[in-house]
Scaffold this active site. Structure first.
Site, PDB file in Angstrom:
ATOM      1  N   GLY A 222       0.778  -1.238   0.000  1.00  0.00           N
ATOM      2  CA  GLY A 222       0.000   0.000   0.000  1.00  0.00           C
ATOM      3  C   GLY A 222       0.802   1.276   0.000  1.00  0.00           C
ATOM      4  CE1 TYR A 306      -9.073   0.227  -7.795  1.00  0.00           C
ATOM      5  CE2 TYR A 306      -7.745   2.156  -8.227  1.00  0.00           C
ATOM      6  CZ  TYR A 306      -7.878   0.788  -8.177  1.00  0.00           C
ATOM      7  OH  TYR A 306      -6.818  -0.014  -8.510  1.00  0.00           O
ATOM      8  CB  CYS A 332     -21.223  -0.039 -25.159  1.00  0.00           C
ATOM      9  SG  CYS A 332     -21.401  -1.560 -24.265  1.00  0.00           S
ATOM     10  CD  GLU A 333     -21.189  -0.896 -19.964  1.00  0.00           C
ATOM     11  OE1 GLU A 333     -20.077  -1.002 -20.529  1.00  0.00           O
ATOM     12  OE2 GLU A 333     -22.051  -1.778 -19.974  1.00  0.00           O
ATOM     13  CE1 TYR A 360      -3.234  -4.511  -7.671  1.00  0.00           C
ATOM     14  CE2 TYR A 360      -2.064  -2.433  -7.425  1.00  0.00           C
ATOM     15  CZ  TYR A 360      -2.379  -3.687  -6.965  1.00  0.00           C
ATOM     16  OH  TYR A 360      -1.828  -4.125  -5.787  1.00  0.00           O
TER      17      TYR A 360
HETATM   18  N1  PLP Z   1      -0.984  -7.054   0.110  1.00  0.00           N
HETATM   19  C1  PLP Z   1      -2.295  -7.329   0.061  1.00  0.00           C
HETATM   20  C2  PLP Z   1      -2.849  -8.332   0.987  1.00  0.00           C
HETATM   21  C3  PLP Z   1      -3.113  -6.664  -0.862  1.00  0.00           C
HETATM   22  O1  PLP Z   1      -4.428  -6.949  -0.916  1.00  0.00           O
HETATM   23  C4  PLP Z   1      -2.549  -5.714  -1.743  1.00  0.00           C
HETATM   24  C5  PLP Z   1      -3.374  -4.994  -2.747  1.00  0.00           C
HETATM   25  O2  PLP Z   1      -4.511  -5.198  -2.961  1.00  0.00           O
HETATM   26  C6  PLP Z   1      -1.175  -5.473  -1.678  1.00  0.00           C
HETATM   27  C7  PLP Z   1      -0.420  -6.154  -0.735  1.00  0.00           C
HETATM   28  C8  PLP Z   1      -0.479  -4.515  -2.585  1.00  0.00           C
HETATM   29  O3  PLP Z   1      -0.957  -3.230  -2.495  1.00  0.00           O
HETATM   30  P1  PLP Z   1      -0.204  -2.061  -3.278  1.00  0.00           P
HETATM   31  O4  PLP Z   1      -0.168  -2.444  -4.701  1.00  0.00           O
HETATM   32  O5  PLP Z   1      -1.011  -0.847  -3.037  1.00  0.00           O
HETATM   33  O6  PLP Z   1       1.169  -1.972  -2.688  1.00  0.00           O
END
Ligand code: PLP
Length: 405
Positions: A222, A306, A332-333, A360
């Site tokens: 994160g 998001y 098409c949305e 992602y």
């Molecule tokens: N660890 C877990 C359990 C996660 O669910 C995620 C992302 O969904 C991550 C790590 C990686 O998150 P990030 O890509 O924001 O570092």
């Protein structure tokens, strides 16, 4: 080592491989990993790349070559990790609402496992007793992260075992003599504030004496990366310093050394990725000038999913006058990448580039509207490698069974 890709190089990649096209710079991934290593030299830390963000086998192999470990969220990711050459000890699997059979498969692979429900913890205890060390994912009741959809530690979140159920966890551990090797929390994605990680560390601090066989504390992933021009990401050196202080305090208090684990996804690969698209149509109406590109949320869903922001550049007209546009896809949305976005004047045929698209992006892509998934290219040591071909028509039918009615 080159950390950026020039507009000329992006244009020539578009000419050679067509668009839409994902481009990844391996040097940038290396640099991000080195930054982590440099910041954490004093700390007994282990990094596991959250491969849900980008699973191309060549990216995984590159990340393994750096000495990084890998975090998986499904058995198939774990199998991909093994295929990419990661040793079982360096693979972590953090389950979430999965059938116990999948956990059995991970144990058969000999990899590290975090369990996130009392139900699976009980099944685990019954089957393995004390034999297989395991981590538990907790839900700390912390609201953090860039958007509710990527916030995973709050009280309404499906993830982890709520802290209020600690007594139930302890009862199961006692009953089956489960060997709890780790405590895990992932509060969400895009967490800029170091104090969020430290709140989790404080929670762990109090829990440590309850689990005498604990080896690691896992603070999840994160780390925020800057998406906008003037943004800053998570202060990694500060995080390292604070974590070091916590580990020291743990040692002083409990006379035991712990390892800290992290699971960065975006931090390692987001900025390495660029997504190149071409402009199909320009359309004016009362609300906006729409730039319709040859892509959609089927290739990059983050803005629609998001409301994430991606910087966009018109590399075909970098000196053109600035005008405001709505950049939209062809699905098409409603399929809006950016609204009221200042860009150098856009013409049909121009190349629009999305920055910071490594994590992602392709990974959440689909064939919706029967569109092809884009090709992926990797730049490494000055060489260009095609690492995934663009889909062809037959791919759309692969696995369909046409019945001769
Ligand atoms: N660890 C877990 C359990 C996660 O669910 C995620 C992302 O969904 C991550 C790590 C990686 O998150 P990030 O890509 O924001 O570092």
């Amino acid at each position: 080592m080159s950390l950026t890709i020039s507009n000329n190089q992006l244009s020539s990649l578009a000419a050679n491989f067509g668009t839409p096209l994902y481009v990844y710079n391996a040097d940038k991934i290396t640099d991000q990993y080195n930054q982590l290593q440099k910041s954490f030299t004093e700390v007994n830390a282990k990094f596991f790349f959250a491969c849900k963000s980008l699973t191309n086998i060549n990216i995984l192999k590159h990340i393994r070559s750096l000495g990084c470990n890998i975090d998986c969220s499904s058995i198939n990711e774990a199998k991909l990790a093994a295929l990419a050459g990661f040793e079982p000890a360096n693979i972590l699997y953090t389950s979430n609402g999965i059938a116990f059979e999948e956990i059995e498969e991970t144990v058969a692979m000999g990899i590290n496992v975090n369990i996130d429900s009392l139900s699976n913890l009980e099944k685990f205890g019954k089957k393995y007793g004390h034999d297989y060390p395991v981590g538990i994912r907790l839900q700390p009741n912390i609201m953090a992260g860039g958007n509710l959809k990527i916030s995973t530690g709050h009280e309404k979140s499906k993830f982890g075992i709520p802290l209020e159920q600690l007594d139930n966890i302890l009862a199961l551990v006692q009953q089956y003599q489960i060997n709890i090797a780790g405590l895990h929390v992932h509060t969400g994605s895009e967490i800029k504030d170091v104090s969020v990680f430290m709140q989790v560390a404080d929670i762990f601090f109090d829990l440590v004496p309850l689990f005498p066989e604990l080896v690691f504390i896992d603070l999840g992933g994160g780390f925020k990366v800057p998406y906008k021009e003037n943004e800053t990401g998570t202060d990694i050196p500060l995080l390292a310093q604070k974590v070091n202080e916590t580990l020291q305090k743990l040692k002083d208090t409990y006379n035991k050394k712990f390892q800290v684990w992290f699971e960065p996804g975006k931090y390692l690969v987001s900025e390495s990725g660029t997504f190149i698209t071409s402009v199909n149509v320009i359309k004016n109406n009362k609300a906006a000038t729409f730039v319709g590109i040859n892509s959609g949320f089927n290739h990059l869903i983050r803005p629609m999913f998001y409301e994430s922001y991606h910087k966009i550049s018109n590399i075909s007209n970098p000196d053109g006058p600035i005008k405001n546009y709505a950049v939209v896809g062809n699905i098409c949305e409603t399929d809006t990448f950016a609204w009221d976005r200042p860009l150098n004047e856009v013409r049909e045929g121009d190349l629009l580039v999305f920055h910071n698209a490594g994590a992602y992006g392709f990974e959440m892509g689909s064939n919706y509207n029967s569109r092809f998934l884009p090709a992926q290219v990797m730049l490494k040591n000055g060489q260009v490698y095609l690492i995934r071909k663009r889909d062809v028509f037959e791919d759309l039918l692969r696995n369909q069974i046409e019945i001769d009615w």
